[in-house]
Design a protein around this motif. Structure first.
Motif, PDB file in Angstrom:
ATOM      1  N   ARG A   9      -5.006  13.577  -6.065  1.00 12.44           N
ATOM      2  CA  ARG A   9      -4.320  13.718  -4.785  1.00 12.44           C
ATOM      3  C   ARG A   9      -3.993  12.342  -4.228  1.00 12.44           C
ATOM      4  O   ARG A   9      -4.842  11.450  -4.197  1.00 12.44           O
ATOM      5  N   LEU A  10      -2.750  12.180  -3.795  1.00 14.77           N
ATOM      6  CA  LEU A  10      -2.297  10.920  -3.227  1.00 14.77           C
ATOM      7  C   LEU A  10      -2.774  10.835  -1.774  1.00 14.77           C
ATOM      8  O   LEU A  10      -2.504  11.723  -0.966  1.00 14.77           O
ATOM      9  N   LEU A  11      -3.497   9.790  -1.444  1.00 13.65           N
ATOM     10  CA  LEU A  11      -4.053   9.630  -0.102  1.00 13.65           C
ATOM     11  C   LEU A  11      -3.038   8.894   0.774  1.00 13.65           C
ATOM     12  O   LEU A  11      -3.071   7.670   0.945  1.00 13.65           O
ATOM     13  N   ARG A  12      -2.137   9.635   1.360  1.00 15.44           N
ATOM     14  CA  ARG A  12      -0.995   9.051   2.077  1.00 15.44           C
ATOM     15  C   ARG A  12      -1.435   8.208   3.274  1.00 15.44           C
ATOM     16  O   ARG A  12      -0.912   7.112   3.501  1.00 15.44           O
ATOM     17  N   ASN A  13      -2.334   8.752   4.069  1.00 16.62           N
ATOM     18  CA  ASN A  13      -2.746   8.014   5.261  1.00 16.62           C
ATOM     19  C   ASN A  13      -3.394   6.680   4.901  1.00 16.62           C
ATOM     20  O   ASN A  13      -3.189   5.665   5.577  1.00 16.62           O
ATOM     21  N   LYS A  14      -4.181   6.693   3.836  1.00 19.30           N
ATOM     22  CA  LYS A  14      -4.833   5.454   3.413  1.00 19.30           C
ATOM     23  C   LYS A  14      -3.795   4.438   2.944  1.00 19.30           C
ATOM     24  O   LYS A  14      -3.924   3.238   3.203  1.00 19.30           O
ATOM     25  N   ILE A  15      -2.760   4.923   2.254  1.00 15.97           N
ATOM     26  CA  ILE A  15      -1.697   4.029   1.786  1.00 15.97           C
ATOM     27  C   ILE A  15      -0.968   3.411   2.982  1.00 15.97           C
ATOM     28  O   ILE A  15      -0.782   2.192   3.073  1.00 15.97           O
ATOM     29  N   LYS A  16      -0.581   4.260   3.946  1.00 18.61           N
ATOM     30  CA  LYS A  16       0.264   3.802   5.052  1.00 18.61           C
ATOM     31  C   LYS A  16      -0.486   2.909   6.038  1.00 18.61           C
ATOM     32  O   LYS A  16       0.134   2.138   6.774  1.00 18.61           O
TER      33      LYS A  16
ATOM     34  N   GLU B 205       8.178   8.790   3.985  1.00 16.53           N
ATOM     35  CA  GLU B 205       7.688  10.066   3.459  1.00 16.53           C
ATOM     36  C   GLU B 205       8.443  10.451   2.188  1.00 16.53           C
ATOM     37  O   GLU B 205       7.857  11.013   1.255  1.00 16.53           O
ATOM     38  N   HIS B 206       9.746  10.159   2.143  1.00 17.19           N
ATOM     39  CA  HIS B 206      10.553  10.442   0.951  1.00 17.19           C
ATOM     40  C   HIS B 206      10.014   9.670  -0.253  1.00 17.19           C
ATOM     41  O   HIS B 206       9.874  10.228  -1.357  1.00 17.19           O
ATOM     42  N   ILE B 207       9.680   8.395  -0.044  1.00 22.26           N
ATOM     43  CA  ILE B 207       9.142   7.576  -1.131  1.00 22.26           C
ATOM     44  C   ILE B 207       7.820   8.151  -1.631  1.00 22.26           C
ATOM     45  O   ILE B 207       7.591   8.292  -2.845  1.00 22.26           O
ATOM     46  N   LEU B 208       6.939   8.517  -0.709  1.00 16.21           N
ATOM     47  CA  LEU B 208       5.633   9.049  -1.109  1.00 16.21           C
ATOM     48  C   LEU B 208       5.763  10.424  -1.746  1.00 16.21           C
ATOM     49  O   LEU B 208       5.009  10.769  -2.663  1.00 16.21           O
ATOM     50  N   ASP B 209       6.720  11.230  -1.274  1.00 19.83           N
ATOM     51  CA  ASP B 209       6.974  12.545  -1.900  1.00 19.83           C
ATOM     52  C   ASP B 209       7.336  12.365  -3.373  1.00 19.83           C
ATOM     53  O   ASP B 209       6.829  13.085  -4.252  1.00 19.83           O
ATOM     54  N   LYS B 210       8.227  11.412  -3.649  1.00 17.69           N
ATOM     55  CA  LYS B 210       8.705  11.241  -5.022  1.00 17.69           C
ATOM     56  C   LYS B 210       7.658  10.551  -5.900  1.00 17.69           C
ATOM     57  O   LYS B 210       7.591  10.814  -7.113  1.00 17.69           O
TER      58      LYS B 210
ATOM     59  N   GLU C 263      -7.757   3.209  -5.238  1.00 13.48           N
ATOM     60  CA  GLU C 263      -8.197   3.668  -3.912  1.00 13.48           C
ATOM     61  C   GLU C 263      -7.232   4.689  -3.320  1.00 13.48           C
ATOM     62  O   GLU C 263      -7.605   5.490  -2.466  1.00 13.48           O
ATOM     63  N   PHE C 264      -5.973   4.645  -3.777  1.00 12.86           N
ATOM     64  CA  PHE C 264      -4.931   5.476  -3.177  1.00 12.86           C
ATOM     65  C   PHE C 264      -4.807   6.850  -3.827  1.00 12.86           C
ATOM     66  O   PHE C 264      -4.009   7.676  -3.365  1.00 12.86           O
ATOM     67  N   PHE C 265      -5.552   7.079  -4.913  1.00 12.31           N
ATOM     68  CA  PHE C 265      -5.390   8.338  -5.644  1.00 12.31           C
ATOM     69  C   PHE C 265      -6.765   8.850  -6.048  1.00 12.31           C
ATOM     70  O   PHE C 265      -7.430   8.272  -6.892  1.00 12.31           O
ATOM     71  N   LYS C 266      -7.208   9.949  -5.407  1.00 13.61           N
ATOM     72  CA  LYS C 266      -8.516  10.530  -5.677  1.00 13.61           C
ATOM     73  C   LYS C 266      -8.376  12.028  -5.935  1.00 13.61           C
ATOM     74  O   LYS C 266      -7.634  12.718  -5.229  1.00 13.61           O
ATOM     75  N   ASN C 267      -9.105  12.523  -6.936  1.00  8.74           N
ATOM     76  CA  ASN C 267      -9.114  13.961  -7.248  1.00  8.74           C
ATOM     77  C   ASN C 267      -7.699  14.514  -7.420  1.00  8.74           C
ATOM     78  O   ASN C 267      -7.350  15.581  -6.915  1.00  8.74           O
TER      79      ASN C 267
ATOM     80  N   ILE D   6       1.580   4.138  -9.480  1.00  7.96           N
ATOM     81  CA  ILE D   6       1.394   3.864  -8.052  1.00  7.96           C
ATOM     82  C   ILE D   6       1.684   2.401  -7.745  1.00  7.96           C
ATOM     83  O   ILE D   6       2.381   2.074  -6.772  1.00  7.96           O
ATOM     84  N   SER D   7       1.175   1.507  -8.577  1.00  6.58           N
ATOM     85  CA  SER D   7       1.362   0.071  -8.309  1.00  6.58           C
ATOM     86  C   SER D   7       2.835  -0.318  -8.395  1.00  6.58           C
ATOM     87  O   SER D   7       3.313  -1.141  -7.608  1.00  6.58           O
ATOM     88  N   VAL D   8       3.589   0.269  -9.349  1.00  4.38           N
ATOM     89  CA  VAL D   8       5.019  -0.041  -9.466  1.00  4.38           C
ATOM     90  C   VAL D   8       5.792   0.551  -8.290  1.00  4.38           C
ATOM     91  O   VAL D   8       6.625  -0.116  -7.662  1.00  4.38           O
ATOM     92  N   ALA D   9       5.505   1.802  -7.956  1.00  3.60           N
ATOM     93  CA  ALA D   9       6.260   2.489  -6.899  1.00  3.60           C
ATOM     94  C   ALA D   9       6.017   1.876  -5.528  1.00  3.60           C
ATOM     95  O   ALA D   9       6.902   1.926  -4.662  1.00  3.60           O
ATOM     96  N   LEU D  10       4.857   1.284  -5.312  1.00  3.14           N
ATOM     97  CA  LEU D  10       4.546   0.696  -4.006  1.00  3.14           C
ATOM     98  C   LEU D  10       4.850  -0.805  -3.950  1.00  3.14           C
ATOM     99  O   LEU D  10       4.494  -1.471  -2.975  1.00  3.14           O
ATOM    100  N   ASN D  11       5.536  -1.308  -4.985  1.00  2.16           N
ATOM    101  CA  ASN D  11       5.878  -2.738  -5.022  1.00  2.16           C
ATOM    102  C   ASN D  11       7.339  -2.925  -5.445  1.00  2.16           C
ATOM    103  O   ASN D  11       7.656  -3.769  -6.273  1.00  2.16           O
ATOM    104  N   LEU D  12       8.222  -2.103  -4.880  1.00  2.00           N
ATOM    105  CA  LEU D  12       9.637  -2.200  -5.227  1.00  2.00           C
ATOM    106  C   LEU D  12      10.228  -3.500  -4.687  1.00  2.00           C
ATOM    107  O   LEU D  12       9.819  -3.985  -3.616  1.00  2.00           O
ATOM    108  N   PRO D  13      11.205  -4.070  -5.394  1.00  2.00           N
ATOM    109  CA  PRO D  13      11.840  -5.306  -4.914  1.00  2.00           C
ATOM    110  C   PRO D  13      12.506  -5.104  -3.555  1.00  2.00           C
ATOM    111  O   PRO D  13      12.885  -3.992  -3.178  1.00  2.00           O
ATOM    112  N   LYS D  14      12.653  -6.192  -2.826  1.00  2.03           N
ATOM    113  CA  LYS D  14      13.243  -6.133  -1.488  1.00  2.03           C
ATOM    114  C   LYS D  14      14.660  -5.560  -1.530  1.00  2.03           C
ATOM    115  O   LYS D  14      15.078  -4.822  -0.629  1.00  2.03           O
ATOM    116  N   GLU D  15      15.428  -5.885  -2.605  1.00  2.00           N
ATOM    117  CA  GLU D  15      16.794  -5.371  -2.712  1.00  2.00           C
ATOM    118  C   GLU D  15      16.803  -3.847  -2.764  1.00  2.00           C
ATOM    119  O   GLU D  15      17.700  -3.196  -2.224  1.00  2.00           O
TER     120      GLU D  15
END
Length: 756
Positions: free
Chosen positions: A596-603, A619-624, A590-594, A647-656
């Protein structure tokens, strides 16, 4: 018909019927200078000559051998210097001429030949001139001689430098009743003086005339005139209302704009608008309040107002789809096609002003951009989208002399925005561009623009429309900001969290340099730099293969010495198993279409985990994340759905990790990751994504692989440096780090001889 010089009162006299002329007869003038009036006349006259006369550009060609042979066969080569001979010859040679027409031409030709005779020409020369005139009349001017004496006077347009014999024949036709215009782009240079009536033709004195341009030609005149006629058909009759921009202003800035439009001037054929850019601020303490008071005063006047901050939002797909357009090969065709999108049914006058402004700014842009039609088309579509978006707000119930206002806080960022400002300034709108921050440049350039400049710079990105959102700095606050500028701009010193954007640069080092650089601030590392508010971070991304001297005990100690308070340690592979629970995995598609990363939908998603972080760090995280996908650093990206795993790995980083990211200051020490794989288990795809992503975020990432085994199989390119630090050692067990000493053991001999 009377002969001699007949004078016109205006060029339009050429189009008056014969019976209505003050002096019955034809007009004969030469034109040596150009003006808008003359250009319009010449096109109209050219059109008339083309329909009921003759147009000559260049020279009248001499009779060919074939022309002369036919003349000899039909007429013989006899010649007599008499009106009767000439008239009877004309009857046989040009039988469609009426008796009166023959008389006009015969009388005029006889007078011309008689003038040559009195000038000393021989009988043979007169005969040659007569035969040339007869051939020219037959082959070039028959349609003129058949119209002589009619109410609609025939027209002859000669364009160029006329020769003596050409002028003589043209004079014969003018005497016989043909209107003649002799256009001489080179002026009277080389103009022959006729032997008879040397003052004919008269020179038309062109009011405000200029010399003809070097590239001016009849073809160019006709092309431009036809284009003007075509534009008139497309655009209709444009309004006589014109803009009076800035001329009425007194240089008071905001106070000028607050002046009621009806009080700016009293000419009914003008609308009085303002087009102003104010750079910098006069006083930081009062600037925001002045804008707010200006806003209140403006609203009290019930005038239409649009305020845009920082950037004009780009047209969306729906807006662009509503612009009707076709495939155009020429600029004029494109302009005519796109203009159909401009509609304002409530006022045809306003629609005409909008059409004229659109054509003006687009034509100027066409001349500037070197004829790139596709690039201009994109700008034109953006311009039309913005026109449609804002015209309802600016012109609600519009009537003269109302003037709306468009305020742009921050200044133009690109050529499309600048083009829109130019357009607005040419219709009934006040355009106010505010650039309080002198470090941010507005790209708009326009001779019509009025500028006010102050030396003081102030960071302000929002126009204060509401009292609740109004923040006014104290004197101490602004003094501190100025001190910041002195201390931290181009000085090598940085305040805490000064930068919100960063890019990583992987350092190539020797293995022994890593320990030296590891715990240093980033600003002290080689290749650290800042430019345009972005930091270039020199980071370490390396693989240490083998064990030095196979000394396992010292090997573990050397690793422990790198474990700073901001270092994460992975003791075995895999760190992230493919089967490990990941709440973001089910939403990745759902977060990646055509592509393109759908930032607003993610946030805004309920499962988004980084909402507590600083906005700039989110924004730095989403840029990278976007960079990791776009650069295809991981194998399988855009091939087998690997982008969704990324996308799933980058948006589920450990709390540390997120805690280290939250406090990360791009100019100070960066967080670290040490990854140890002493076994023969392969590094998972998820671990490869995890380490590559942390590297892009600004982490130092260091792999310790005592076996030297391949850990790069999921990378599309060589991302890390490999250092061979010793022999390969197998079947090691990662120790309990609490039990590993912090320093190497030294013998009494080493202490004596100071060997480590």
């Amino acid at each position: 018909m009377d002969r001699g010089n007949r004078r016109i009162q205006s060029l339009d006299d050429y189009f008056i019927g014969l019976s209505k002329r003050r002096e019955k007869g034809a007009y004969f003038y030469r034109i040596n200078r150009i003006s808008d009036e003359v250009s319009r006349f010449l096109f109209k006259y050219y059109d008339a000559a083309r329909k009921s006369g003759v147009v000559i550009e260049g020279k009248i060609a001499n009779p060919t051998e074939g022309n002369l042979a036919y003349y000899s066969e039909m007429m013989g080569m006899d010649f007599q210097m008499s009106i009767g001979f000439i008239s009877s010859s004309l009857q046989r040679w040009l039988p469609r001429m009426s008796m009166a027409q023959r008389e006009y031409v015969a009388d005029s030709m006889y007078d011309t030949l008689d003038g040559l005779k009195r000038a000393g020409k021989t009988e043979n020369m007169l005969k040659n001139a007569y035969i040339k005139f007869m051939c020219w009349l037959y082959y070039k001017f028959e349609r003129i001689v058949n119209r002589l004496g009619q109410e609609d006077v025939p027209k002859l347009l000669y364009w160029g430098s006329v020769s003596n014999y050409e002028l003589l024949l043209i004079s014969i036709l003018a005497d016989a009743g043909c209107d003649v215009v002799l256009v001489q782009p080179a002026g009277d240079l080389g103009y022959p003086k006729p032997d008879r009536n040397p003052e004919r033709p008269l020179e038309y004195e062109v009011p405000g005339g200029k010399e003809f341009p070097a590239d001016f030609s009849l073809k160019k005149l006709v092309h431009e005139a036809e284009k003007a006629e075509q534009n008139k058909k497309v655009f209709g009759d444009l309004p006589g209302l014109m803009n009076c921009t800035n001329a009425w202003m007194e240089g008071k800035g905001l106070a000028d704009i607050l002046r009621a439009p009806a009080a700016r001037g009293d000419r009914e054929d003008l609308f009085y608008n303002c087009y102003c850019r104010i750079n910098g601020v006069e006083d930081k303490l009062t600037y925001a309040n002045e804008l707010y008071q200006f806003y209140l005063s403006f609203k009290n006047e019930k005038r239409q107002l649009v305020i845009v901050n920082e950037t004009i939002p780009k047209p969306g797909p729906d807006e662009i789809m509503k612009i009707r357009r076709g495939n155009y090969k020429e600029f004029d065709q494109m302009l005519a096609g796109l203009t159909a999108n401009i509609q304002y049914p409530a006022s045809q006058m306003l629609k005409g002003l909008m059409v004229r402004a659109f054509a003006e700014v687009l034509t100027e842009e066409w001349k500037k951009n070197g004829g790139n039609l596709n690039r201009l088309m994109n700008k034109a579509v953006y311009l039309l989208c913005w026109m449609k978006r804002y015209q309802g707000q600016l012109f609600q119930n519009w009537r003269m002399p109302q003037i709306g206002c468009f305020i742009y806080m921050g200044g133009c960022r690109d050529a499309s925005e600048a083009l829109f400002m130019k357009y607005l300034a040419r219709i009934p709108v006040d355009v106010l561009i505010l650039c309080p921050n002198l470090n941010v440049q507005c790209c708009l350039e326009d001779p019509l623009l009025y500028e006010m400049n102050y030396q003081t710079s102030m960071a302000m990105d929002k126009f204060p429309e509401q009292n609740a959102g109004l923040h006014i700095g104290t004197a101490a606050y602004h003094a501190e900001r100025e001190l910041d500028s002195l201390l931290y701009e181009d000085s090598g010193m940085f305040r805490d969290q000064q930068f919100g954007k960063a890019n990583t640069v992987t350092l190539r080092t020797m293995d022994r340099e890593i320990k030296i650089l590891w715990d240093n601030d980033l600003k002290f590392r080689p290749n650290f730099s800042t430019a345009g508010g972005v930091v270039n971070l020199p980071v370490i991304f390396a693989k240490m293969s083998g064990v030095k001297d196979k000394n396992v005990e010292n090997y573990w100690i050397s690793i422990k010495q790198l474990m700073t308070p901001d270092t994460l340690v992975v003791n075995q592979a895999p760190f992230i198993s493919p089967a490990a629970p990941n709440p973001m995995k089910m939403y990745a598609a759902e977060f990646f279409k055509n592509k393109r990363l759908l930032r607003n939908k993610i946030k805004t998603h309920p499962s988004y985990q980084y909402g507590f972080l600083r906005e700039e760090m989110q924004e730095h995280i989403l840029d990278k994340l976007e960079a990791l996908i776009e650069q295809k650093l991981i194998k399988g990206t855009f091939e087998n759905g690997t982008e969704y795993t990324i996308i799933s790995v980058a948006l589920n980083l450990p709390k540390e990790v997120t805690r280290l990211i939250q406090k990360f200051d791009f100019t100070k020490k960066n967080p670290k990751l040490i990854y140890i794989n002493a076994s023969e288990i392969l590094v998972s795809l998820e671990d490869s994504i995890y380490t590559a992503f942390l590297n892009l975020l600004g982490f130092d990432v260091l792999f310790f692989i005592p076996t030297g085994y391949n850990i790069e199989r999921h990378f599309n390119k060589k991302l890390m440096e490999e250092h061979q630090i010793g022999d390969y050692v197998y079947d090691l067990q990662v120790p309990d780090w609490e039990q590993v000493p912090a320093a190497f053991h030294t013998s009494w001999r080493d202490k004596i001889f100071k060997r480590g």
